[in-house]
Design a protein around this motif. Structure first.
Motif, mmCIF file in Angstrom:
data_model
loop_
_atom_site.group_PDB
_atom_site.id
_atom_site.type_symbol
_atom_site.label_atom_id
_atom_site.label_comp_id
_atom_site.label_asym_id
_atom_site.label_seq_id
_atom_site.Cartn_x
_atom_site.Cartn_y
_atom_site.Cartn_z
ATOM 1 N N GLY A 1 47.139 52.768 31.381
ATOM 2 C CA GLY A 1 47.114 52.319 32.762
ATOM 3 C C GLY A 1 46.375 51.003 32.917
ATOM 4 N N LEU A 2 45.283 50.831 32.176
ATOM 5 C CA LEU A 2 44.515 49.597 32.278
ATOM 6 C C LEU A 2 45.288 48.407 31.729
ATOM 7 C CD1 LEU A 2 41.837 48.339 33.129
ATOM 8 C CD2 LEU A 2 40.960 48.797 30.836
ATOM 9 N N THR A 3 46.122 48.640 30.720
ATOM 10 C CA THR A 3 46.939 47.556 30.170
ATOM 11 C C THR A 3 47.863 46.985 31.236
ATOM 12 O OG1 THR A 3 46.882 48.559 27.971
ATOM 13 C CG2 THR A 3 48.601 46.928 28.384
ATOM 14 N N LEU A 4 48.522 47.863 31.973
ATOM 15 C CA LEU A 4 49.390 47.407 33.060
ATOM 16 C C LEU A 4 48.603 46.617 34.094
ATOM 17 C CD1 LEU A 4 51.515 50.645 33.545
ATOM 18 C CD2 LEU A 4 52.426 48.404 32.945
ATOM 19 N N LEU A 5 47.436 47.122 34.454
ATOM 20 C CA LEU A 5 46.619 46.480 35.478
ATOM 21 C C LEU A 5 46.104 45.128 35.014
ATOM 22 C CD1 LEU A 5 45.170 46.532 38.193
ATOM 23 C CD2 LEU A 5 43.340 47.850 37.109
ATOM 24 N N MET A 6 45.592 45.063 33.784
ATOM 25 C CA MET A 6 45.042 43.805 33.287
ATOM 26 C C MET A 6 46.125 42.757 33.061
ATOM 27 S SD MET A 6 41.955 45.030 30.725
ATOM 28 C CE MET A 6 41.727 43.360 30.127
ATOM 29 N N THR A 7 47.331 43.199 32.756
ATOM 30 C CA THR A 7 48.439 42.264 32.624
ATOM 31 C C THR A 7 48.684 41.531 33.936
ATOM 32 O OG1 THR A 7 49.491 43.636 30.933
ATOM 33 C CG2 THR A 7 50.900 42.062 32.077
ATOM 34 N N ALA A 8 48.418 42.211 35.050
ATOM 35 C CA ALA A 8 48.581 41.615 36.370
ATOM 36 C C ALA A 8 47.316 40.884 36.829
ATOM 37 C CB ALA A 8 48.946 42.684 37.388
ATOM 38 N N GLY A 9 46.343 40.745 35.943
ATOM 39 C CA GLY A 9 45.131 40.016 36.292
ATOM 40 C C GLY A 9 44.051 40.860 36.918
ATOM 41 N N GLY A 10 44.216 42.180 36.944
ATOM 42 C CA GLY A 10 43.202 43.053 37.515
ATOM 43 C C GLY A 10 42.271 43.604 36.448
ATOM 44 N N ILE A 11 41.299 44.385 36.875
ATOM 45 C CA ILE A 11 40.361 45.042 35.968
ATOM 46 C C ILE A 11 39.793 46.259 36.684
ATOM 47 C CG2 ILE A 11 38.330 43.738 36.724
ATOM 48 C CD1 ILE A 11 39.089 44.808 33.104
ATOM 49 N N ASP A 12 39.468 47.281 35.920
ATOM 50 C CA ASP A 12 38.907 48.488 36.524
ATOM 51 C C ASP A 12 37.863 49.087 35.587
ATOM 52 O OD1 ASP A 12 38.316 50.847 37.816
ATOM 53 O OD2 ASP A 12 40.397 51.307 38.328
ATOM 54 N N PHE A 13 36.604 48.996 36.000
ATOM 55 C CA PHE A 13 35.502 49.536 35.214
ATOM 56 C C PHE A 13 35.104 50.938 35.674
ATOM 57 C CE2 PHE A 13 34.874 44.993 34.378
ATOM 58 C CZ PHE A 13 34.693 45.015 33.000
ATOM 59 N N SER A 14 35.932 51.550 36.512
ATOM 60 C CA SER A 14 35.576 52.867 37.037
ATOM 61 C C SER A 14 36.399 54.001 36.433
ATOM 62 C CB SER A 14 35.751 52.885 38.564
ATOM 63 O OG SER A 14 37.116 52.787 38.933
ATOM 64 N N LEU A 15 37.275 53.698 35.482
ATOM 65 C CA LEU A 15 38.187 54.715 34.969
ATOM 66 C C LEU A 15 37.455 55.888 34.331
ATOM 67 C CD1 LEU A 15 40.943 52.424 33.408
ATOM 68 C CD2 LEU A 15 40.973 53.588 35.622
ATOM 69 N N GLY A 16 36.424 55.609 33.551
ATOM 70 C CA GLY A 16 35.662 56.691 32.931
ATOM 71 C C GLY A 16 34.981 57.572 33.951
ATOM 72 N N THR B 1 45.548 42.153 25.205
ATOM 73 C CA THR B 1 45.761 41.909 26.630
ATOM 74 C C THR B 1 44.727 40.904 27.134
ATOM 75 O OG1 THR B 1 46.637 44.132 26.974
ATOM 76 C CG2 THR B 1 45.856 42.963 28.929
ATOM 77 N N ALA B 2 45.204 39.860 27.783
ATOM 78 C CA ALA B 2 44.312 38.800 28.245
ATOM 79 C C ALA B 2 43.495 39.260 29.441
ATOM 80 C CB ALA B 2 45.118 37.558 28.616
ATOM 81 N N LEU B 3 42.218 38.885 29.462
ATOM 82 C CA LEU B 3 41.352 39.255 30.577
ATOM 83 C C LEU B 3 41.783 38.587 31.879
ATOM 84 C CD1 LEU B 3 37.859 39.183 28.840
ATOM 85 C CD2 LEU B 3 38.917 41.166 29.941
ATOM 86 N N ASN B 4 42.409 37.414 31.777
ATOM 87 C CA ASN B 4 42.854 36.717 32.981
ATOM 88 C C ASN B 4 44.304 37.015 33.338
ATOM 89 O OD1 ASN B 4 43.882 35.416 30.777
ATOM 90 N ND2 ASN B 4 43.459 33.344 31.507
ATOM 91 N N GLY B 5 44.919 37.971 32.629
ATOM 92 C CA GLY B 5 46.258 38.412 32.977
ATOM 93 C C GLY B 5 47.370 37.587 32.368
ATOM 94 N N GLY B 6 48.603 38.065 32.566
ATOM 95 C CA GLY B 6 49.781 37.340 32.112
ATOM 96 C C GLY B 6 50.237 37.664 30.706
ATOM 97 N N SER B 7 49.452 38.422 29.949
ATOM 98 C CA SER B 7 49.802 38.741 28.581
ATOM 99 C C SER B 7 49.225 40.097 28.206
ATOM 100 C CB SER B 7 49.262 37.664 27.621
ATOM 101 O OG SER B 7 49.493 38.011 26.270
ATOM 102 N N GLY B 8 50.025 40.889 27.499
ATOM 103 C CA GLY B 8 49.540 42.193 27.065
ATOM 104 C C GLY B 8 50.671 43.052 26.541
ATOM 105 N N THR B 9 50.346 43.977 25.654
ATOM 106 C CA THR B 9 51.333 44.908 25.123
ATOM 107 C C THR B 9 50.708 46.287 24.976
ATOM 108 O OG1 THR B 9 50.805 44.573 22.773
ATOM 109 C CG2 THR B 9 52.400 43.056 23.767
ATOM 110 N N VAL B 10 51.500 47.309 25.224
ATOM 111 C CA VAL B 10 51.031 48.673 25.030
ATOM 112 C C VAL B 10 50.857 48.958 23.544
ATOM 113 C CG1 VAL B 10 51.577 51.114 25.360
ATOM 114 C CG2 VAL B 10 52.080 49.472 27.168
#
Length: 330
Positions: free
Chosen positions: A66-81, A267-276
């Motif tokens: 799920g985080l891969t999809l989100l970070m690909t769009a330039g987002g981030i989530d540190f609350s998943l755990g 997966t790039a931290l600034n989005g636009g790139s990533g693979t499962v």
């Protein structure tokens, strides 16, 4: 008549497939760690140990997908755990109070999705930085998780045993199958759907994506909600595997592990790139490193140092993949 392009292709020799080349550095590090451990410990390559590693990384893989999809769009989530911890507590409390398993599981998934939706709303509606929103949410949820279980272990007995200890075809643990299906679904979404392409477009240039007619806010909101839902699923898997919700389940350590796995996977931290695929390799690397250190009986005080060093090397190697032309070295 042979074209100049064909001559160049022949002169260059064989090339590495793009999918392999993209993750060659990560694969190399993973193989080296595995080879070193196998030479030092005969237990590493046993079926029992490999199954143990796969079960240990299953929850991380679900959250990381799920985080891969989100970070690909330039987002981030540190609350998943922390979402996983809250979900585990909710499911354990409900089952302990006599609620049916399926109802408790659905309630846990709903809680995870609701928290993810809240994170997404804060980011898209109120324009708060994702890092700030999710870090604050993580802190709040860490306390909420302890309040739900009253700071004590809440046992579920033999409930959810099929998920926690069951096997498919008598070979593959059920949790591993769930993780594999989630990762496969995430891969299909990223590669073959308009939703996945929108995520890449938003991560590459959010303003351009908006001008192109892509529903940026709605897409981000769905991605945060999906991330929360998968974190909720991870919480259900945790409580099923452990047989209880306890203090320390999920939380900050899991969050950092998930983020590290996704970043190491390319997966790039600034989005636009990533693979499962890269994310799965990152998750496996983390699991193998942790397992190797345990098998080699490395002092606990040095384990974090060793893990951090391996992760740093893997991340640097993976980052350089785009700057070095593999054709020039083959």
């Amino acid at each position: 008549m042979i074209s100049l392009g064909a001559l160049r292709g022949r002169a260059a020799g064989p090339t590495v497939p793009a999918g392999v080349a993209r993750h060659l550095g990560l694969l190399t590090v993973l193989l080296l760690v595995g080879l070193f451990t196998a030479l030092k410990s005969s237990a590493f390559l046993t079926g029992a140990n490999l199954l143990n590693v796969s079960q240990q990384v299953a929850v991380t893989a679900v959250l990381a997908a799920g985080l891969t999809l989100l970070m690909t769009a330039g987002g981030i989530d540190f609350s998943l755990g922390s979402i996983a911890a809250v979900t585990a507590g909710v499911v354990a409390r409900l089952i302990a109070s006599g609620t049916a398993e399926w109802a408790a599981v659905l309630a846990g998934l709903a809680v995870g999705a609701a928290i993810g939706f809240g994170n997404g709303a804060a980011v898209t509606v109120f324009r708060v930085a994702p890092f700030v929103v999710t870090l604050a949410t993580s802190t709040v949820l860490g306390g909420v998780a302890l309040l739900i279980i009253d700071g004590q272990s809440v046992s579920i007995g033999d409930h959810l045993e099929g998920l926690g200890f069951g096997e498919v075809l008598g070979l593959v643990p059920a949790t591993v199958v769930v993780a594999a299906l989630v990762c496969l679904a995430a891969w299909l979404v990223m590669r073959w759907t308009a939703f996945g392409r929108n995520a890449f477009a938003i991560g590459g240039n959010e303003d351009a994506a908006r001008l192109a007619g892509i529903p940026v806010a709605r897409t981000k909101l769905l991605l945060y909600t999906l991330g929360g839902l998968l974190a909720g699923l991870g919480g259900v898997m945790l409580v099923a595997r452990l047989g209880a919700a306890s203090p320390g389940t999920g939380g900050l350590h899991m969050e950092l592990t998930v983020v590290a796995a996704v970043v190491i996977g390319g997966t790039a931290l600034n989005g636009g790139s990533g693979t499962v695929t890269g994310t799965v390799l990152g998750v496996v690397l983390l699991g193998v490193v942790a397992n190797s250190l345990n098998l080699l009986q490395v002092d606990a005080h040095y384990q974090d140092v060793a893990v951090g060093g391996v992760l740093l090397v893997a991340a640097i190697t993976n980052h350089l993949r785009g700057r070095i032309s593999l054709k020039g070295f083959l």
